[in-house]
Write an enzyme that holds these catalytic residues in place. Structure first.
Site, PDB file in Angstrom:
ATOM      1  N   LYS A 112       0.852  -1.199   0.000  1.00 27.67           N
ATOM      2  CA  LYS A 112       0.000   0.000   0.000  1.00 27.67           C
ATOM      3  C   LYS A 112       0.884   1.244   0.000  1.00 27.67           C
ATOM      4  CE  LYS A 112      -2.681   1.150   3.724  1.00 27.67           C
ATOM      5  NZ  LYS A 112      -2.081   2.401   4.192  1.00 27.67           N
ATOM      6  N   GLU A 114       0.749   5.705  -0.109  1.00 29.86           N
ATOM      7  CA  GLU A 114      -0.100   6.867   0.182  1.00 29.86           C
ATOM      8  C   GLU A 114       0.177   7.990  -0.806  1.00 29.86           C
ATOM      9  OE1 GLU A 114       0.325   8.193   4.231  1.00 29.86           O
ATOM     10  OE2 GLU A 114      -0.056   6.198   5.052  1.00 29.86           O
ATOM     11  N   GLU A 181      -9.358   7.303   3.612  1.00 26.45           N
ATOM     12  CA  GLU A 181      -9.327   7.572   5.059  1.00 26.45           C
ATOM     13  C   GLU A 181      -9.867   8.972   5.356  1.00 26.45           C
ATOM     14  OE1 GLU A 181      -5.660   6.583   7.011  1.00 26.45           O
ATOM     15  OE2 GLU A 181      -6.274   7.531   8.893  1.00 26.45           O
TER      16      GLU A 181
HETATM   17  O1  KIV Z   1      -1.226   2.141   8.822  1.00 24.04           O
HETATM   18  C1  KIV Z   1      -2.414   1.851   8.944  1.00 24.04           C
HETATM   19  O2  KIV Z   1      -2.852   1.211   9.897  1.00 24.04           O
HETATM   20  C2  KIV Z   1      -3.325   2.302   7.892  1.00 24.04           C
HETATM   21  C3  KIV Z   1      -4.789   2.194   8.158  1.00 24.04           C
HETATM   22  C4  KIV Z   1      -5.211   3.323   9.011  1.00 24.04           C
HETATM   23  C5  KIV Z   1      -5.586   2.134   6.910  1.00 24.04           C
HETATM   24  O3  KIV Z   1      -2.892   2.767   6.872  1.00 24.04           O
END
Ligand code: KIV
Length: 263
Positions: A112, A114, A181
């Site tokens: 993931k 950002e 988010e």
């Molecule tokens: O790091 C994390 O826990 C996240 C969640 C808040 C989606 O990115």
């Protein structure tokens, strides 16, 4: 538990089966969550706060994510495992590919990242090398200095349109899942309906294809500072196992998050 794949999760979106996801950072909790039927686990860089005691996610390293990914994978061999690429570990394509490879080799199915438009080339390059990528838009904690804190995003028309456009561009670039988010519920609904990939919300209302919560928030380990969108599922459910089952049920039926947990 059946083995969860990205095509299965994408078909759940089509069939309107909601996805209940949670963060985990170690073997024992991963095993417990998986045994209760959680299909998606995130090794989030939130571990910087929940596990390491920092006041942000910024100090987390690729080595940290690798270590926790290995532990979680051992506890939950069949879940779809998503792991964060931490702050500044993906500022060029080469760096992103090298670090993503290490995390995938530690057991993650998907990484993931950002951010919006600036990630387009990086997402393309990762996808071309068969690395599954999840986007993360709205409140992106790795940018908390830039955003001047942890605030709801996309509240005015200009910011909302930017998020809609970025979600579309990221999907076009190759992301196969998106986390939204802390954005208004109506905006999250619009984005979810416009994309064909699963959209997972946190503080984004109940029209997304699924929800994710930080495990410490779900279990009320928050030092009295529970975010508005989080619900302490342990408080009324007696055991961690029951709390997780209730969470899954409430996500699947759309009961959580209702209006009081949304923006
Ligand atoms: O790091 C994390 O826990 C996240 C969640 C808040 C989606 O990115």
């Amino acid at each position: 538990m059946e083995n969860i794949t990205i095509s299965k999760l994408t078909s759940w979106k089509k069939n309107k089966k909601k996805i209940a996801a949670i963060t985990a950072y170690d073997f024992s909790f991963a095993k417990l969550f998986s045994n209760q039927g959680i299909p998606v686990i995130l090794v989030g860089d939130s571990l910087g706060m929940t596990i390491q005691g920092h006041n942000s996610t910024l100090p987390v390293t690729v080595k940290d994510i690798k270590y926790h990914t290995q532990s979680v994978r051992k506890g939950a061999p069949n879940v779809f495992l998503l792991s964060d690429l931490p702050f500044m570990s993906y500022f060029t394509s080469t760096q992103a590919i090298q670090n993503a490879a290490k995390i995938i080799q530690s057991g993650a199915n998907m990484i993931k990242v950002e951010g919006g438009k600036w990630l387009i080339t990086i997402i393309k390059e990762l996808s071309e090398r068969s690395i599954l990528v999840c986007g993360h838009l709205g409140l992106t904690p790795q940018s908390f200095n830039f955003l001047s804190g942890y605030k709801v995003q996309g509240k005015n028309e200009k910011d909302a349109n930017k998020l809609i456009e970025e979600a579309f561009l990221l999907e076009e670039a190759g992301i196969r899942m998106l986390v939204l988010e802390c954005i208004p519920a109506l905006l999250a609904k619009q984005i979810t309906e416009n994309l064909s990939i699963p959209v997972i919300g946190i503080g984004a209302g109940n029209s997304t294809d699924g929800q994710i919560l930080v495990m410490h928030d779900l279990l009320g380990i928050t030092d009295g500072k529970i975010p508005k969108f989080s619900k302490n599922f342990l408080a009324e459910n007696g055991s961690i196992q029951n709390a997780v089952q209730k969470y899954i049920k409430e996500v699947q039926t759309g009961l959580y998050p209702d209006k009081i947990y949304s923006f």
